[in-house]
Scaffold this active site. Structure first.
Site, short mmCIF file in Angstrom:
data_model
loop_
_atom_site.label_atom_id
_atom_site.label_comp_id
_atom_site.label_asym_id
_atom_site.label_seq_id
_atom_site.Cartn_x
_atom_site.Cartn_y
_atom_site.Cartn_z
N HIS A 255 -3.45 -4.79 -0.45
CA HIS A 255 -3.19 -5.44 0.44
C HIS A 255 -2.90 -7.12 0.60
O HIS A 255 -4.18 -7.87 0.81
CB HIS A 255 -4.43 -5.18 2.32
CG HIS A 255 -4.13 -3.99 2.49
ND1 HIS A 255 -3.62 -2.98 3.32
CD2 HIS A 255 -4.34 -2.68 1.99
CE1 HIS A 255 -3.67 -1.55 3.38
NE2 HIS A 255 -4.50 -1.85 2.97
N CYS B 107 1.32 -1.22 -0.12
CA CYS B 107 0.09 0.32 0.31
C CYS B 107 1.02 1.40 0.06
O CYS B 107 1.77 1.49 -1.02
CB CYS B 107 -1.36 0.15 0.98
SG CYS B 107 -2.21 0.94 1.21
N GLU C 251 -2.22 -8.88 2.82
CA GLU C 251 -3.03 -9.22 4.37
C GLU C 251 -3.96 -9.61 4.45
O GLU C 251 -4.74 -10.23 5.24
CB GLU C 251 -1.94 -8.84 5.52
CG GLU C 251 -2.47 -7.72 5.70
CD GLU C 251 -2.29 -6.37 4.81
OE1 GLU C 251 -2.19 -5.05 4.98
OE2 GLU C 251 -1.52 -6.71 3.50
#
Length: 216
Positions: A196, A88, A198
């Protein structure tokens, strides 16, 4: 072997660490995952991850304020060539400069500016927040075994700016949000995702596992 997730006061570090731990476990990779702001730990780590959320300038200021952190990151990633992943705003910082509110210098690793999203139609809301597929610009090891394109897996985005790279050769993948949006960049041992990983479920965990195995 170890991964250093860099703590400079920005980013959801807990989520990133947990995602890397799961990716390592699911892939059978023995790898220690640590969150740190200690330059010595960066020097000992095999791989470096720079997350980031919020404003470009705030993230850069936080990184530069941590004693020795930026200098060590630059030395280990650029001079020593350790695998590096920016996430990001961590990816956006790789650019020449950010144009959010004012002009703020970036790392200059990926020439280009971080510019506001400007969809062609008002129906595309800013910030861009949600799930998108990725369109491959060029093959890359971090996208190995990830279905891409219209029928591919989805990645999670939440952002209002993207990295407008000067050279198309630095763009790995794009997505669409009323315009073509840079989703992933890279050169040599450096890579960055606007989305992202994750938070991107199967796509994200596969990408993180690929990063743990990546030998640029």
């Amino acid at each position: 072997m170890s991964v250093a997730i860099i703590d400079y006061g920005s980013g959801n570090l807990h989520s990133a660490a947990k995602a890397f731990e799961r990716a390592a476990r699911d892939s059978g990779i023995a790898m220690k995952i640590g969150v740190t702001s200690d330059p010595d730990v960066l020097r000992r780590a095999e791989r470096l991850v720079l997350p980031g959320v919020g404003a470009f300038r705030d993230c850069r200021t936080g990184l530069m304020a941590a004693p020795g952190l930026w200098q060590t990151l630059r030395d280990e990633a650029v001079n020593k060539g350790k695998p590096f992943l920016g996430i990001c705003v961590g990816m956006q910082l790789m650019a020449s400069c950010g144009l959010e509110h004012d002009i703020t210098a970036g790392f200059g690793w990926i020439p280009g500016d971080v510019t506001p999203l400007a969809p062609r139609e008002s129906s595309f809301k800013i910030p861009h927040m949600g799930w998108n597929t990725l369109d491959l610009a060029r093959p890359h090891a971090l996208l190995k075994d990830i279905p891409l394109g219209e029928r591919g897996l989805h990645a999670y985005f939440v952002h209002s700016f993207h990295l407008d790279a000067q050279s198309s050769s630095d763009i790995i993948a794009t997505t669409e949000h009323g315009q073509t949006v840079t989703a992933m960049v890279g050169r040599d041992n450096l890579a960055g995702t606007q989305f992202h990983p994750e938070k991107s479920q199967t796509l994200g965990l596969t990408l993180l596992a690929n990063f743990l195995k990546w030998r640029p």
